[in-house]
Design a protein around this motif. Sequence first.
Motif, PDB file in Angstrom:
ATOM      1  N   GLN A 158       0.806   4.039  -2.979  1.00 41.08           N
ATOM      2  CA  GLN A 158       0.865   5.527  -2.558  1.00 41.08           C
ATOM      3  C   GLN A 158       1.595   6.469  -3.451  1.00 41.08           C
ATOM      4  O   GLN A 158       1.779   7.520  -3.779  1.00 41.08           O
ATOM      5  CB  GLN A 158       0.377   5.970  -1.341  1.00 41.08           C
ATOM      6  CG  GLN A 158      -0.951   5.321  -0.703  1.00 41.08           C
ATOM      7  CD  GLN A 158      -2.065   5.957  -1.500  1.00 41.08           C
ATOM      8  OE1 GLN A 158      -2.034   7.127  -1.938  1.00 41.08           O
ATOM      9  NE2 GLN A 158      -3.060   5.117  -1.806  1.00 41.08           N
ATOM     10  N   ARG A 173       0.812  -1.142   0.187  1.00 35.67           N
ATOM     11  CA  ARG A 173       0.212  -0.065  -0.226  1.00 35.67           C
ATOM     12  C   ARG A 173       1.015   1.383   0.144  1.00 35.67           C
ATOM     13  O   ARG A 173       0.588   2.377  -0.815  1.00 35.67           O
ATOM     14  CB  ARG A 173      -0.879   0.091   1.195  1.00 35.67           C
ATOM     15  CG  ARG A 173      -2.225  -0.972   1.150  1.00 35.67           C
ATOM     16  CD  ARG A 173      -3.135  -0.772   2.136  1.00 35.67           C
ATOM     17  NE  ARG A 173      -4.204  -2.034   1.939  1.00 35.67           N
ATOM     18  CZ  ARG A 173      -5.115  -1.620   1.026  1.00 35.67           C
ATOM     19  NH1 ARG A 173      -5.127  -0.813   0.447  1.00 35.67           N
ATOM     20  NH2 ARG A 173      -6.154  -2.783   0.938  1.00 35.67           N
ATOM     21  N   ARG A 174       1.894   1.221   0.937  1.00 38.72           N
ATOM     22  CA  ARG A 174       2.885   2.285   0.848  1.00 38.72           C
ATOM     23  C   ARG A 174       3.538   2.415  -0.513  1.00 38.72           C
ATOM     24  O   ARG A 174       3.528   3.774  -0.996  1.00 38.72           O
ATOM     25  CB  ARG A 174       4.081   2.282   1.665  1.00 38.72           C
ATOM     26  CG  ARG A 174       3.555   2.725   3.189  1.00 38.72           C
ATOM     27  CD  ARG A 174       5.086   2.751   4.310  1.00 38.72           C
ATOM     28  NE  ARG A 174       5.691   1.503   4.138  1.00 38.72           N
ATOM     29  CZ  ARG A 174       5.522   0.277   4.747  1.00 38.72           C
ATOM     30  NH1 ARG A 174       4.504   0.135   5.503  1.00 38.72           N
ATOM     31  NH2 ARG A 174       6.336  -0.414   4.653  1.00 38.72           N
ATOM     32  N   LYS A 191       1.858   9.630  -5.824  1.00 37.35           N
ATOM     33  CA  LYS A 191       2.276  10.759  -5.574  1.00 37.35           C
ATOM     34  C   LYS A 191       3.539  11.129  -6.510  1.00 37.35           C
ATOM     35  O   LYS A 191       3.564  12.356  -6.926  1.00 37.35           O
ATOM     36  CB  LYS A 191       2.889  10.775  -4.276  1.00 37.35           C
ATOM     37  CG  LYS A 191       1.909  10.881  -3.037  1.00 37.35           C
ATOM     38  CD  LYS A 191       2.498  10.683  -1.747  1.00 37.35           C
ATOM     39  CE  LYS A 191       1.408  10.575  -0.708  1.00 37.35           C
ATOM     40  NZ  LYS A 191       1.925  10.675   0.569  1.00 37.35           N
TER      41      LYS A 191
END
Length: 150
Positions: A41, A37-38, A45
Amino acid sequence: MTQSTRHQLTPPKVGVLINSIEVFHPACKDQSESAIRRHFQQLIKSGQIDPGSIISKRIFGPHEAMAVADQFAAAQVELVVIANIAFCNGQVFLTLATHPHLSQTPIAVIAEPEPDIKEWGTNAWCGVIMNNHVARQLGRPILTLPGPFE
């Protein structure tokens, strides 16, 4: 601007399905899912994937996979990523690979490395190998990618 140039400037819309089964070490699965998940993201970004990209909740079987596949098809994702966070249900891969609106969409299957504990923490890479076997039986090329995703 040519269509080719436009495509090069537009990041792909990605659908990531978090795939698991109930067994194996819960904390290891949580750690693996958090890392994926990190990374997801960070890709949004940094502009490497479309902000409309989708990451699913953790699923455990083909019925949940069908709902996610329908969501990915409706969003018109350009890449499906199956993120195994434990040894997985093979029917989940089959559900996505044979979905009528995703049958031509590229699929990547990923997993974090096995954690360094004294038991099987996730067995996720073994699940990727199994998914690769199913893909070969279907004649459906896939890309397999090992982590780590930190």
